[in-house]
Enzyme design. Structure first.
Site, short mmCIF file in Angstrom:
data_model
loop_
_atom_site.label_atom_id
_atom_site.label_comp_id
_atom_site.label_asym_id
_atom_site.label_seq_id
_atom_site.Cartn_x
_atom_site.Cartn_y
_atom_site.Cartn_z
N TYR A 180 54.18 35.21 -68.76
CA TYR A 180 55.37 35.58 -69.54
C TYR A 180 55.14 36.92 -70.25
O TYR A 180 56.00 37.81 -70.22
CB TYR A 180 55.65 34.47 -70.55
CG TYR A 180 56.95 34.57 -71.30
CD1 TYR A 180 58.13 34.06 -70.77
CD2 TYR A 180 57.02 35.17 -72.56
CE1 TYR A 180 59.34 34.14 -71.46
CE2 TYR A 180 58.20 35.26 -73.26
CZ TYR A 180 59.36 34.74 -72.72
OH TYR A 180 60.55 34.83 -73.41
N SER A 222 61.45 40.35 -75.03
CA SER A 222 60.97 39.36 -75.99
C SER A 222 60.03 40.09 -76.94
O SER A 222 59.52 41.17 -76.62
CB SER A 222 60.19 38.28 -75.23
OG SER A 222 59.45 37.46 -76.13
P1 NAD Z 1 67.26 28.95 -71.27
O1 NAD Z 1 66.25 28.10 -70.59
O2 NAD Z 1 68.14 28.33 -72.29
O3 NAD Z 1 68.17 29.69 -70.20
C1 NAD Z 1 67.61 30.30 -69.08
C2 NAD Z 1 68.69 30.60 -68.07
O4 NAD Z 1 68.09 31.18 -66.90
C3 NAD Z 1 69.45 29.36 -67.59
O5 NAD Z 1 70.81 29.68 -67.40
C4 NAD Z 1 68.79 29.06 -66.25
O6 NAD Z 1 69.62 28.33 -65.34
C5 NAD Z 1 68.55 30.47 -65.76
N1 NAD Z 1 67.56 30.53 -64.69
C6 NAD Z 1 66.29 30.07 -64.67
N2 NAD Z 1 65.74 30.27 -63.46
C7 NAD Z 1 66.69 30.88 -62.70
C8 NAD Z 1 66.74 31.34 -61.36
N3 NAD Z 1 65.68 31.23 -60.52
N4 NAD Z 1 67.88 31.91 -60.91
C9 NAD Z 1 68.97 32.02 -61.73
N5 NAD Z 1 68.98 31.60 -63.00
C10 NAD Z 1 67.85 31.03 -63.47
O7 NAD Z 1 66.42 30.17 -71.89
P2 NAD Z 1 66.72 31.17 -73.11
O8 NAD Z 1 65.82 30.78 -74.22
O9 NAD Z 1 68.17 31.31 -73.36
O10 NAD Z 1 66.12 32.52 -72.52
C11 NAD Z 1 66.93 33.55 -72.01
C12 NAD Z 1 66.11 34.83 -71.96
O11 NAD Z 1 65.72 35.21 -73.27
C13 NAD Z 1 64.82 34.69 -71.15
O12 NAD Z 1 64.56 35.89 -70.43
C14 NAD Z 1 63.78 34.49 -72.23
O13 NAD Z 1 62.49 34.87 -71.82
C15 NAD Z 1 64.32 35.40 -73.32
N6 NAD Z 1 63.83 35.09 -74.66
C16 NAD Z 1 64.02 33.85 -75.20
C17 NAD Z 1 63.54 33.60 -76.48
C18 NAD Z 1 63.72 32.28 -77.16
O14 NAD Z 1 63.11 32.07 -78.21
N7 NAD Z 1 64.52 31.38 -76.64
C19 NAD Z 1 62.85 34.61 -77.17
C20 NAD Z 1 62.67 35.83 -76.58
C21 NAD Z 1 63.18 36.07 -75.32
#
Ligand code: NAD
Length: 264
Positions: A159, A146
Protein backbone atom coordinates in the site's frame (compact mmCIF):
# COMPACT_ATOMS: atom_id res chain seq x y z
CA UNK A 1 -21.39 27.55 -0.63
CA UNK A 2 -19.48 28.96 -3.62
CA UNK A 3 -20.66 28.18 -7.15
CA UNK A 4 -17.92 25.91 -8.45
CA UNK A 5 -19.13 26.31 -12.04
CA UNK A 6 -19.24 22.57 -12.68
CA UNK A 7 -22.79 22.20 -14.00
CA UNK A 8 -23.09 19.80 -16.98
CA UNK A 9 -19.48 18.66 -16.68
CA UNK A 10 -18.70 14.92 -16.81
CA UNK A 11 -16.73 12.91 -14.27
CA UNK A 12 -15.49 9.33 -14.04
CA UNK A 13 -14.92 8.22 -10.43
CA UNK A 14 -13.25 4.82 -10.00
CA UNK A 15 -14.19 2.77 -6.96
CA UNK A 16 -17.32 4.81 -6.33
CA UNK A 17 -19.65 2.06 -5.11
CA UNK A 18 -18.37 2.59 -1.55
CA UNK A 19 -16.63 4.93 0.86
CA UNK A 20 -14.66 7.94 -0.36
CA UNK A 21 -15.35 7.35 -4.07
CA UNK A 22 -19.10 7.24 -3.49
CA UNK A 23 -18.96 10.39 -1.37
CA UNK A 24 -16.86 12.20 -4.00
CA UNK A 25 -19.26 11.11 -6.79
CA UNK A 26 -22.18 12.48 -4.76
CA UNK A 27 -20.35 15.76 -4.05
CA UNK A 28 -19.79 16.22 -7.80
CA UNK A 29 -23.37 15.25 -8.69
CA UNK A 30 -24.61 17.80 -6.13
CA UNK A 31 -22.78 20.45 -8.20
CA UNK A 32 -24.56 19.33 -11.39
CA UNK A 33 -21.85 17.02 -12.71
CA UNK A 34 -22.89 13.93 -14.71
CA UNK A 35 -21.08 10.94 -13.27
CA UNK A 36 -19.82 7.53 -14.31
CA UNK A 37 -19.78 5.30 -11.24
CA UNK A 38 -17.46 2.29 -11.04
CA UNK A 39 -16.64 -0.43 -8.54
CA UNK A 40 -17.70 -3.79 -7.25
CA UNK A 41 -20.73 -4.74 -5.18
CA UNK A 42 -24.24 -6.08 -5.27
CA UNK A 43 -25.76 -5.23 -8.67
CA UNK A 44 -29.19 -4.31 -7.24
CA UNK A 45 -27.62 -2.01 -4.61
CA UNK A 46 -25.43 -0.30 -7.21
CA UNK A 47 -28.44 0.26 -9.48
CA UNK A 48 -30.46 1.66 -6.55
CA UNK A 49 -27.63 4.07 -5.68
CA UNK A 50 -27.26 5.10 -9.35
CA UNK A 51 -30.98 5.80 -9.73
CA UNK A 52 -31.13 7.60 -6.35
CA UNK A 53 -28.29 9.92 -7.38
CA UNK A 54 -30.06 10.79 -10.64
CA UNK A 55 -33.31 11.53 -8.82
CA UNK A 56 -31.68 13.50 -6.00
CA UNK A 57 -29.29 15.64 -8.01
CA UNK A 58 -31.02 15.89 -11.42
CA UNK A 59 -27.93 14.70 -13.32
CA UNK A 60 -27.23 11.65 -15.47
CA UNK A 61 -25.42 8.85 -13.67
CA UNK A 62 -24.04 5.77 -15.47
CA UNK A 63 -22.39 2.71 -14.01
CA UNK A 64 -19.44 0.92 -15.61
CA UNK A 65 -18.17 -2.27 -13.98
CA UNK A 66 -14.54 -2.07 -15.17
CA UNK A 67 -12.18 -4.16 -13.06
CA UNK A 68 -9.23 -1.91 -12.17
CA UNK A 69 -6.83 -4.82 -12.72
CA UNK A 70 -7.86 -5.01 -16.40
CA UNK A 71 -6.35 -2.36 -18.73
CA UNK A 72 -8.84 -3.03 -21.55
CA UNK A 73 -11.85 -2.59 -19.24
CA UNK A 74 -10.41 0.66 -17.84
CA UNK A 75 -9.93 2.08 -21.35
CA UNK A 76 -13.49 1.02 -22.21
CA UNK A 77 -14.86 2.85 -19.15
CA UNK A 78 -13.26 6.11 -20.29
CA UNK A 79 -14.41 5.53 -23.90
CA UNK A 80 -17.99 4.88 -22.73
CA UNK A 81 -17.99 8.12 -20.71
CA UNK A 82 -16.95 10.10 -23.78
CA UNK A 83 -19.37 8.26 -26.07
CA UNK A 84 -22.37 8.68 -23.76
CA UNK A 85 -21.72 12.27 -22.64
CA UNK A 86 -19.60 13.65 -25.49
CA UNK A 87 -16.89 14.87 -23.11
CA UNK A 88 -14.82 14.07 -20.04
CA UNK A 89 -13.88 16.88 -17.65
CA UNK A 90 -12.92 15.14 -14.42
CA UNK A 91 -11.20 11.83 -13.67
CA UNK A 92 -10.96 10.71 -10.06
CA UNK A 93 -8.61 7.74 -9.63
CA UNK A 94 -9.88 6.47 -6.30
CA UNK A 95 -10.29 2.66 -6.35
CA UNK A 96 -8.08 1.01 -3.76
CA UNK A 97 -7.60 -2.01 -1.54
CA UNK A 98 -5.43 -2.77 1.48
CA UNK A 99 -3.63 -5.78 2.94
CA UNK A 100 -1.60 -5.75 6.14
CA UNK A 101 1.23 -8.29 6.67
CA UNK A 102 5.00 -8.43 7.28
CA UNK A 103 6.98 -8.39 4.01
CA UNK A 104 8.28 -11.93 4.43
CA UNK A 105 4.71 -13.24 4.76
CA UNK A 106 3.10 -10.84 2.30
CA UNK A 107 1.05 -12.91 -0.19
CA UNK A 108 2.43 -12.30 -3.69
CA UNK A 109 -1.03 -12.12 -5.23
CA UNK A 110 -2.02 -9.41 -2.70
CA UNK A 111 1.10 -7.38 -3.54
CA UNK A 112 0.29 -7.64 -7.26
CA UNK A 113 -3.39 -6.71 -6.73
CA UNK A 114 -2.56 -3.66 -4.59
CA UNK A 115 -0.03 -2.34 -7.11
CA UNK A 116 -2.49 -2.98 -9.98
CA UNK A 117 -5.56 -1.40 -8.36
CA UNK A 118 -3.99 1.38 -6.25
CA UNK A 119 -1.33 2.49 -8.76
CA UNK A 120 -1.37 1.00 -12.25
CA UNK A 121 -5.12 1.52 -12.82
CA UNK A 122 -4.53 5.29 -12.49
CA UNK A 123 -1.96 5.08 -15.30
CA UNK A 124 -4.42 3.24 -17.57
CA UNK A 125 -7.32 5.62 -16.84
CA UNK A 126 -5.14 8.73 -17.15
CA UNK A 127 -3.63 7.42 -20.39
CA UNK A 128 -7.12 7.04 -21.86
CA UNK A 129 -8.38 10.40 -20.54
CA UNK A 130 -5.47 12.61 -21.64
CA UNK A 131 -6.26 12.76 -25.39
CA UNK A 132 -9.89 13.72 -24.61
CA UNK A 133 -8.94 16.39 -22.07
CA UNK A 134 -6.14 17.79 -24.27
CA UNK A 135 -8.57 18.11 -27.19
CA UNK A 136 -10.99 19.99 -24.88
CA UNK A 137 -8.15 22.26 -23.67
CA UNK A 138 -9.22 21.60 -20.10
CA UNK A 139 -9.34 18.71 -17.66
CA UNK A 140 -8.96 17.76 -14.03
CA UNK A 141 -7.35 14.56 -12.77
CA UNK A 142 -7.41 13.88 -9.04
CA UNK A 143 -5.71 10.83 -7.55
CA UNK A 144 -6.75 9.55 -4.12
CA UNK A 145 -3.35 8.88 -2.57
CA UNK A 146 -3.02 8.75 1.23
CA UNK A 147 -0.91 9.98 4.12
CA UNK A 148 0.82 6.71 3.23
CA UNK A 149 1.84 8.37 -0.04
CA UNK A 150 4.07 10.68 2.04
CA UNK A 151 5.10 8.62 5.07
CA UNK A 152 5.18 4.90 5.87
CA UNK A 153 3.83 2.47 8.44
CA UNK A 154 5.08 -1.07 9.02
CA UNK A 155 3.24 -4.05 7.53
CA UNK A 156 1.66 -2.00 4.72
CA UNK A 157 4.54 -2.32 2.24
CA UNK A 158 2.45 -2.77 -0.91
CA UNK A 159 0.00 0.00 0.00
CA UNK A 160 2.79 2.43 0.95
CA UNK A 161 4.72 1.60 -2.24
CA UNK A 162 1.61 2.08 -4.39
CA UNK A 163 0.64 5.35 -2.66
CA UNK A 164 4.18 6.80 -2.89
CA UNK A 165 4.05 5.69 -6.54
CA UNK A 166 0.79 7.51 -7.20
CA UNK A 167 2.25 10.72 -5.75
CA UNK A 168 5.21 10.41 -8.14
CA UNK A 169 2.91 9.61 -11.05
CA UNK A 170 0.82 12.69 -10.18
CA UNK A 171 3.88 14.95 -10.37
CA UNK A 172 5.12 13.48 -13.64
CA UNK A 173 1.68 13.72 -15.29
CA UNK A 174 1.28 17.32 -14.05
CA UNK A 175 4.57 18.34 -15.66
CA UNK A 176 3.68 16.65 -18.95
CA UNK A 177 0.30 18.40 -19.03
CA UNK A 178 1.31 21.75 -17.52
CA UNK A 179 0.55 23.77 -20.68
CA UNK A 180 -2.54 21.85 -21.77
CA UNK A 181 -5.18 23.16 -19.34
CA UNK A 182 -5.22 19.78 -17.60
CA UNK A 183 -4.21 19.69 -13.92
CA UNK A 184 -3.22 16.57 -11.99
CA UNK A 185 -3.18 16.47 -8.20
CA UNK A 186 -3.16 13.96 -5.36
CA UNK A 187 -5.27 14.15 -2.21
CA UNK A 188 -3.58 12.49 0.76
CA UNK A 189 -6.19 11.71 3.43
CA UNK A 190 -5.50 10.45 6.91
CA UNK A 191 -7.97 7.91 8.26
CA UNK A 192 -11.53 8.10 6.98
CA UNK A 193 -14.08 5.72 8.53
CA UNK A 194 -15.01 3.83 5.35
CA UNK A 195 -15.69 0.09 4.91
CA UNK A 196 -11.94 -0.29 4.16
CA UNK A 197 -11.05 1.13 7.59
CA UNK A 198 -13.96 -0.57 9.42
CA UNK A 199 -12.46 -3.88 8.25
CA UNK A 200 -9.02 -2.86 9.59
CA UNK A 201 -10.55 -1.96 12.97
CA UNK A 202 -12.22 -5.37 13.20
CA UNK A 203 -9.04 -7.21 12.09
CA UNK A 204 -6.81 -5.33 14.55
CA UNK A 205 -9.28 -5.87 17.42
CA UNK A 206 -9.19 -9.60 16.73
CA UNK A 207 -5.40 -9.74 16.24
CA UNK A 208 -4.67 -7.75 19.42
CA UNK A 209 -7.53 -9.13 21.53
CA UNK A 210 -8.74 -5.63 22.46
CA UNK A 211 -12.02 -3.75 21.99
CA UNK A 212 -12.64 -1.82 18.74
CA UNK A 213 -12.73 1.51 20.67
CA UNK A 214 -9.20 0.90 21.94
CA UNK A 215 -8.05 -0.01 18.42
CA UNK A 216 -9.41 3.31 17.12
CA UNK A 217 -7.69 5.36 19.86
CA UNK A 218 -4.41 3.44 20.23
CA UNK A 219 -3.80 1.93 16.81
CA UNK A 220 -5.78 3.56 14.02
CA UNK A 221 -5.63 7.19 15.16
CA UNK A 222 -2.28 6.80 16.95
CA UNK A 223 -0.52 8.76 14.18
CA UNK A 224 -3.30 11.30 13.63
CA UNK A 225 -2.66 14.22 16.04
CA UNK A 226 -6.24 15.57 16.05
CA UNK A 227 -7.54 12.10 17.06
CA UNK A 228 -10.51 12.46 14.75
CA UNK A 229 -11.42 10.65 11.58
CA UNK A 230 -11.33 12.71 8.38
CA UNK A 231 -14.93 13.21 7.23
CA UNK A 232 -16.20 13.16 3.66
CA UNK A 233 -16.98 16.91 3.48
CA UNK A 234 -13.34 17.67 4.41
CA UNK A 235 -12.27 15.78 1.28
CA UNK A 236 -15.12 17.04 -0.91
CA UNK A 237 -14.20 20.68 -0.17
CA UNK A 238 -10.68 20.17 -1.49
CA UNK A 239 -11.89 18.08 -4.44
CA UNK A 240 -14.36 20.77 -5.55
CA UNK A 241 -11.67 23.43 -5.31
CA UNK A 242 -9.26 21.34 -7.40
CA UNK A 243 -11.74 20.54 -10.18
CA UNK A 244 -13.15 24.08 -10.39
CA UNK A 245 -11.48 27.02 -12.16
CA UNK A 246 -10.15 28.09 -8.74
CA UNK A 247 -7.80 25.10 -8.96
CA UNK A 248 -6.27 26.13 -12.29
CA UNK A 249 -2.83 26.95 -10.81
CA UNK A 250 -2.68 23.95 -8.51
CA UNK A 251 -1.02 21.05 -10.30
CA UNK A 252 1.45 18.35 -9.32
CA UNK A 253 0.54 18.83 -5.66
CA UNK A 254 0.12 16.17 -2.98
CA UNK A 255 -2.34 17.79 -0.61
CA UNK A 256 -2.72 16.46 2.93
CA UNK A 257 -6.10 16.19 4.67
CA UNK A 258 -4.86 14.25 7.67
CA UNK A 259 -5.44 16.03 10.98
CA UNK A 260 -1.72 16.86 11.19
CA UNK A 261 -0.38 13.31 10.67
CA UNK A 262 2.35 14.19 8.16
CA UNK A 263 3.34 17.39 10.00
CA UNK A 264 4.81 15.29 12.81
P1 NAD B 1 -13.66 1.29 0.13
O1 NAD B 1 -13.24 -0.12 0.38
O2 NAD B 1 -14.80 1.83 0.91
O3 NAD B 1 -13.95 1.51 -1.41
C1 NAD B 1 -13.08 1.03 -2.39
C2 NAD B 1 -13.76 1.07 -3.74
O4 NAD B 1 -12.87 0.52 -4.72
C3 NAD B 1 -15.04 0.23 -3.81
O5 NAD B 1 -15.99 0.88 -4.62
C4 NAD B 1 -14.57 -1.05 -4.48
O6 NAD B 1 -15.61 -1.77 -5.16
C5 NAD B 1 -13.57 -0.48 -5.45
N1 NAD B 1 -12.64 -1.49 -5.97
C6 NAD B 1 -11.83 -2.32 -5.29
N2 NAD B 1 -11.18 -3.14 -6.15
C7 NAD B 1 -11.61 -2.79 -7.39
C8 NAD B 1 -11.31 -3.26 -8.70
N3 NAD B 1 -10.43 -4.27 -8.92
N4 NAD B 1 -11.93 -2.69 -9.75
C9 NAD B 1 -12.83 -1.68 -9.56
N5 NAD B 1 -13.14 -1.20 -8.35
C10 NAD B 1 -12.53 -1.75 -7.28
O7 NAD B 1 -12.33 2.16 0.35
P2 NAD B 1 -12.12 3.70 0.72
O8 NAD B 1 -11.64 3.74 2.13
O9 NAD B 1 -13.26 4.53 0.32
O10 NAD B 1 -10.84 4.03 -0.17
C11 NAD B 1 -10.92 4.76 -1.37
C12 NAD B 1 -9.53 5.27 -1.72
O11 NAD B 1 -9.08 6.18 -0.71
C13 NAD B 1 -8.49 4.17 -1.81
O12 NAD B 1 -7.57 4.46 -2.86
C14 NAD B 1 -7.79 4.27 -0.47
O13 NAD B 1 -6.48 3.76 -0.50
C15 NAD B 1 -7.81 5.77 -0.24
N6 NAD B 1 -7.66 6.17 1.16
C16 NAD B 1 -8.53 5.72 2.11
C17 NAD B 1 -8.34 6.13 3.43
C18 NAD B 1 -9.25 5.70 4.53
O14 NAD B 1 -8.93 5.95 5.70
N7 NAD B 1 -10.38 5.09 4.25
C19 NAD B 1 -7.25 6.96 3.75
C20 NAD B 1 -6.40 7.37 2.76
C21 NAD B 1 -6.62 6.97 1.45
Amino acid sequence: MPDYGLKDQVAVVTGSTSGIGQAMAEALAAEGVNVVLNGFGDAAKIEAERAAMEARFGVRVLYHGADMTKPGEIADMVAVAQREFGRLDILINNAGIQHVAPIEDFPIDKWDAIIAINLTSAFHATRAAIPIMKAQGRGRIVNLASAHGLVASPFKSAYVAAKHGIVGFTKSAALELARSGVTVNAICPGYVKTPLVEAQIADQAKARGIAPDRVIEEVILAAQPNKSFVEYPHLAGLLLYLVSDMGASTTGAALSVDGGWTAA
